[in-house]
Design an enzyme around this catalytic site. Sequence first.
Site, mmCIF file in Angstrom:
data_model
loop_
_atom_site.group_PDB
_atom_site.id
_atom_site.type_symbol
_atom_site.label_atom_id
_atom_site.label_comp_id
_atom_site.label_asym_id
_atom_site.label_seq_id
_atom_site.Cartn_x
_atom_site.Cartn_y
_atom_site.Cartn_z
ATOM 1 N N ASP A 33 -30.455 55.053 -97.275
ATOM 2 C CA ASP A 33 -31.204 56.035 -98.081
ATOM 3 C C ASP A 33 -32.205 55.260 -98.941
ATOM 4 O O ASP A 33 -31.799 54.444 -99.779
ATOM 5 C CB ASP A 33 -30.186 56.798 -98.955
ATOM 6 C CG ASP A 33 -30.851 57.786 -99.886
ATOM 7 O OD1 ASP A 33 -30.146 58.638 -100.434
ATOM 8 O OD2 ASP A 33 -32.090 57.705 -100.068
ATOM 9 N N ASN A 58 -47.316 64.190 -98.696
ATOM 10 C CA ASN A 58 -48.390 64.998 -98.098
ATOM 11 C C ASN A 58 -49.617 64.871 -98.995
ATOM 12 O O ASN A 58 -49.536 64.327 -100.093
ATOM 13 C CB ASN A 58 -47.959 66.468 -97.921
ATOM 14 C CG ASN A 58 -47.585 67.108 -99.237
ATOM 15 O OD1 ASN A 58 -48.393 67.166 -100.169
ATOM 16 N ND2 ASN A 58 -46.345 67.542 -99.339
ATOM 17 N N ASP A 93 -39.752 62.723 -98.978
ATOM 18 C CA ASP A 93 -40.550 63.098 -100.167
ATOM 19 C C ASP A 93 -39.658 63.863 -101.153
ATOM 20 O O ASP A 93 -39.616 63.563 -102.356
ATOM 21 C CB ASP A 93 -41.713 63.974 -99.686
ATOM 22 C CG ASP A 93 -42.803 64.157 -100.730
ATOM 23 O OD1 ASP A 93 -43.737 64.931 -100.471
ATOM 24 O OD2 ASP A 93 -42.719 63.526 -101.809
ATOM 25 N N TYR A 145 -43.764 65.444 -89.454
ATOM 26 C CA TYR A 145 -45.097 65.218 -88.860
ATOM 27 C C TYR A 145 -45.041 64.870 -87.380
ATOM 28 O O TYR A 145 -46.058 64.607 -86.754
ATOM 29 C CB TYR A 145 -45.881 64.183 -89.673
ATOM 30 C CG TYR A 145 -46.446 64.725 -90.989
ATOM 31 C CD1 TYR A 145 -46.194 66.044 -91.382
ATOM 32 C CD2 TYR A 145 -47.216 63.939 -91.821
ATOM 33 C CE1 TYR A 145 -46.693 66.540 -92.566
ATOM 34 C CE2 TYR A 145 -47.733 64.428 -93.010
ATOM 35 C CZ TYR A 145 -47.473 65.737 -93.367
ATOM 36 O OH TYR A 145 -47.981 66.226 -94.555
#
Length: 173
Positions: free
Chosen positions: A11, A25, A35, A122
């Site tokens: 992590d 983003n 994010d 993505y």
Amino acid sequence: MNEKIRIIEGDITRQEVDAIVNAANTSLLGGGGVDGAIHRAAGPELLQETRQIGGCPTGEARVTKGYRLPARWVIHTVGPVWSGGGRNEEALLANCYRNSLQAAVDIGAKTIAFPSISTGAYRYPLEKAAEVAMIETKRFLKQGADIKEVIFVCFGKKVFNAYQEAFQRIFGG
Ligand code: APR
């Protein structure tokens, strides 16, 4: 140079490094995936700072403090959305790694941890993305940058294996 690269499963929010890279983003206002994990772990001050920055174009990097994270800094970069490979995705992903590493050098960060940029929401093909990551990192380190360690923090075995294989291919590790 190979000794400067480490591939681990884990992590990224728990990494005790100078800087962790966020797969953000263009708004820099948080999201899901890594994010979301980074914003949750860093606390609300992170969003307050990213809001001041006012966004980041794909392929570029912006630096903030790490707040409640063990890492001193967060380098936010925006990966390309995969749309088949004909929209300059490879060059944009390479820019993410180069610009994030350059940002680390600029702030004096010696240890930096990357997630697998663009390979989640993505949809960038994992093996291709891992290869871009290794090629670009090798190219940057070859220029003699003052970086002690680059860690690729893989979330799950599949990502780990892809990055491990790309490392062997590119670094001959
Ligand atoms: N530590 C390390 N890696 C993580 C973690 C974590 N805590 N959480 C998720 N990941 C991994 C995912 O499993 C994937 O391998 O990060 C990689 C990147 O996936 P995403 O987080 O979906 O990022 P990306 O594909 O670049 O899409 C970015 O998703 O979360 C939104 O705001 C973000 O719009 C942006 C988009």
